[in-house]
Design a protein around this motif. Structure first.
Motif, mmCIF file in Angstrom:
data_model
loop_
_atom_site.group_PDB
_atom_site.id
_atom_site.type_symbol
_atom_site.label_atom_id
_atom_site.label_comp_id
_atom_site.label_asym_id
_atom_site.label_seq_id
_atom_site.Cartn_x
_atom_site.Cartn_y
_atom_site.Cartn_z
ATOM 1 N N GLU A 36 0.834 -1.213 0.000
ATOM 2 C CA GLU A 36 0.000 0.000 0.000
ATOM 3 C C GLU A 36 0.863 1.254 0.000
ATOM 4 N N ALA A 37 1.929 1.253 0.772
ATOM 5 C CA ALA A 37 2.832 2.405 0.784
ATOM 6 C C ALA A 37 3.468 2.588 -0.596
ATOM 7 N N TYR A 38 3.855 1.492 -1.236
ATOM 8 C CA TYR A 38 4.429 1.592 -2.579
ATOM 9 C C TYR A 38 3.387 2.080 -3.578
ATOM 10 N N ARG A 39 2.181 1.550 -3.502
ATOM 11 C CA ARG A 39 1.122 1.916 -4.442
ATOM 12 C C ARG A 39 0.817 3.407 -4.393
ATOM 13 N N LEU A 40 0.828 3.976 -3.198
ATOM 14 C CA LEU A 40 0.517 5.392 -3.044
ATOM 15 C C LEU A 40 1.661 6.306 -3.459
ATOM 16 N N HIS A 41 2.894 5.789 -3.479
ATOM 17 C CA HIS A 41 4.052 6.647 -3.738
ATOM 18 C C HIS A 41 4.889 6.215 -4.935
ATOM 19 N N LYS A 42 4.389 5.285 -5.746
ATOM 20 C CA LYS A 42 5.168 4.823 -6.888
ATOM 21 C C LYS A 42 5.349 5.907 -7.942
ATOM 22 N N HIS A 43 4.538 6.931 -7.909
ATOM 23 C CA HIS A 43 4.674 8.027 -8.868
ATOM 24 C C HIS A 43 5.961 8.819 -8.659
ATOM 25 N N THR A 44 6.599 8.676 -7.485
ATOM 26 C CA THR A 44 7.852 9.396 -7.240
ATOM 27 C C THR A 44 9.008 8.819 -8.059
ATOM 28 N N LEU A 45 8.860 7.590 -8.538
ATOM 29 C CA LEU A 45 9.863 7.010 -9.439
ATOM 30 C C LEU A 45 9.596 7.567 -10.830
ATOM 31 N N THR A 46 10.334 8.575 -11.178
ATOM 32 C CA THR A 46 10.118 9.174 -12.483
ATOM 33 C C THR A 46 10.760 8.317 -13.553
ATOM 34 N N SER A 47 10.100 8.220 -14.666
ATOM 35 C CA SER A 47 10.674 7.481 -15.788
ATOM 36 C C SER A 47 10.985 8.470 -16.896
ATOM 37 N N LEU A 48 12.137 8.323 -17.467
ATOM 38 C CA LEU A 48 12.536 9.194 -18.555
ATOM 39 C C LEU A 48 11.851 8.731 -19.836
ATOM 40 N N PRO A 49 11.414 9.654 -20.681
ATOM 41 C CA PRO A 49 10.668 9.253 -21.871
ATOM 42 C C PRO A 49 11.442 8.379 -22.847
ATOM 43 N N ASP A 50 12.764 8.544 -22.909
ATOM 44 C CA ASP A 50 13.545 7.748 -23.857
ATOM 45 C C ASP A 50 14.101 6.471 -23.228
ATOM 46 N N GLN A 51 13.755 6.215 -22.003
ATOM 47 C CA GLN A 51 14.304 5.053 -21.294
ATOM 48 C C GLN A 51 13.552 3.783 -21.682
ATOM 49 N N GLU A 52 14.288 2.753 -22.038
ATOM 50 C CA GLU A 52 13.680 1.492 -22.438
ATOM 51 C C GLU A 52 13.763 0.438 -21.336
ATOM 52 N N ASN A 53 14.572 0.672 -20.327
ATOM 53 C CA ASN A 53 14.723 -0.300 -19.250
ATOM 54 C C ASN A 53 13.781 0.042 -18.103
ATOM 55 N N PHE A 54 13.211 -0.992 -17.526
ATOM 56 C CA PHE A 54 12.356 -0.822 -16.377
ATOM 57 C C PHE A 54 13.007 -1.520 -15.192
ATOM 58 N N LEU A 55 12.582 -1.185 -13.995
ATOM 59 C CA LEU A 55 13.247 -1.678 -12.793
ATOM 60 C C LEU A 55 12.603 -2.944 -12.259
ATOM 61 N N LEU A 56 13.436 -3.796 -11.700
ATOM 62 C CA LEU A 56 13.015 -4.960 -10.930
ATOM 63 C C LEU A 56 13.410 -4.649 -9.485
ATOM 64 N N ILE A 57 12.433 -4.415 -8.634
ATOM 65 C CA ILE A 57 12.690 -3.937 -7.276
ATOM 66 C C ILE A 57 12.248 -4.989 -6.269
ATOM 67 N N ALA A 58 13.078 -5.250 -5.252
ATOM 68 C CA ALA A 58 12.728 -6.180 -4.177
ATOM 69 C C ALA A 58 12.838 -5.444 -2.846
ATOM 70 N N TYR A 59 11.767 -5.472 -2.085
ATOM 71 C CA TYR A 59 11.756 -4.928 -0.729
ATOM 72 C C TYR A 59 11.686 -6.109 0.218
ATOM 73 N N ILE A 60 12.693 -6.222 1.086
ATOM 74 C CA ILE A 60 12.763 -7.335 2.021
ATOM 75 C C ILE A 60 12.656 -6.771 3.435
ATOM 76 N N TYR A 61 11.640 -7.203 4.154
ATOM 77 C CA TYR A 61 11.434 -6.741 5.522
ATOM 78 C C TYR A 61 12.353 -7.530 6.433
ATOM 79 N N VAL A 62 13.250 -6.840 7.133
ATOM 80 C CA VAL A 62 14.243 -7.535 7.958
ATOM 81 C C VAL A 62 14.044 -7.297 9.452
ATOM 82 N N GLY A 63 13.049 -6.525 9.831
ATOM 83 C CA GLY A 63 12.805 -6.256 11.250
ATOM 84 C C GLY A 63 12.304 -7.487 11.978
ATOM 85 N N LYS A 64 12.399 -7.457 13.298
ATOM 86 C CA LYS A 64 11.932 -8.581 14.102
ATOM 87 C C LYS A 64 10.602 -8.278 14.785
ATOM 88 N N GLU A 65 10.149 -7.026 14.676
ATOM 89 C CA GLU A 65 8.859 -6.635 15.242
ATOM 90 C C GLU A 65 8.002 -6.017 14.160
#
Length: 91
Positions: A36-65
């Protein structure tokens, strides 16, 4: 990572360790909060118009609580800003 295959969108992976959170309910709660946090803020990742590569992103939660949504959101925004800076520095 950058994906050389143009798929049109960035691909996201959210992971929560079974070692730290035995109950699936807790893992799913944290994954939903991260998504949900990513969905609401994914617009902050700007994409350049001439860019052909897209990102593969992994978020790993490492906390114990279990973290609150506000904490997860704040940290995810900071990570997206850093990722955006690195992405724009490469071009």
């Amino acid at each position: 990572m950058e994906s050389p295959v143009p798929e049109g969108v960035n691909q996201i992976l959210f992971s929560v360790s079974k070692k730290n959170f035995k109950r699936a309910v807790d893992r799913n709660l944290l994954r939903r909060r991260m998504f949900e946090a990513y969905r609401l803020h994914k617009h902050t990742l700007t994409s350049l118009p001439d860019q052909e590569n897209f990102l593969l992103i992994a978020y790993i939660y490492v906390g114990k609580e279990k973290a609150t949504y506000q904490l997860i959101e704040r940290q995810l925004i900071a990570a997206l800003k850093r990722l955006n800076d690195v992405k724009s520095a490469k071009t």
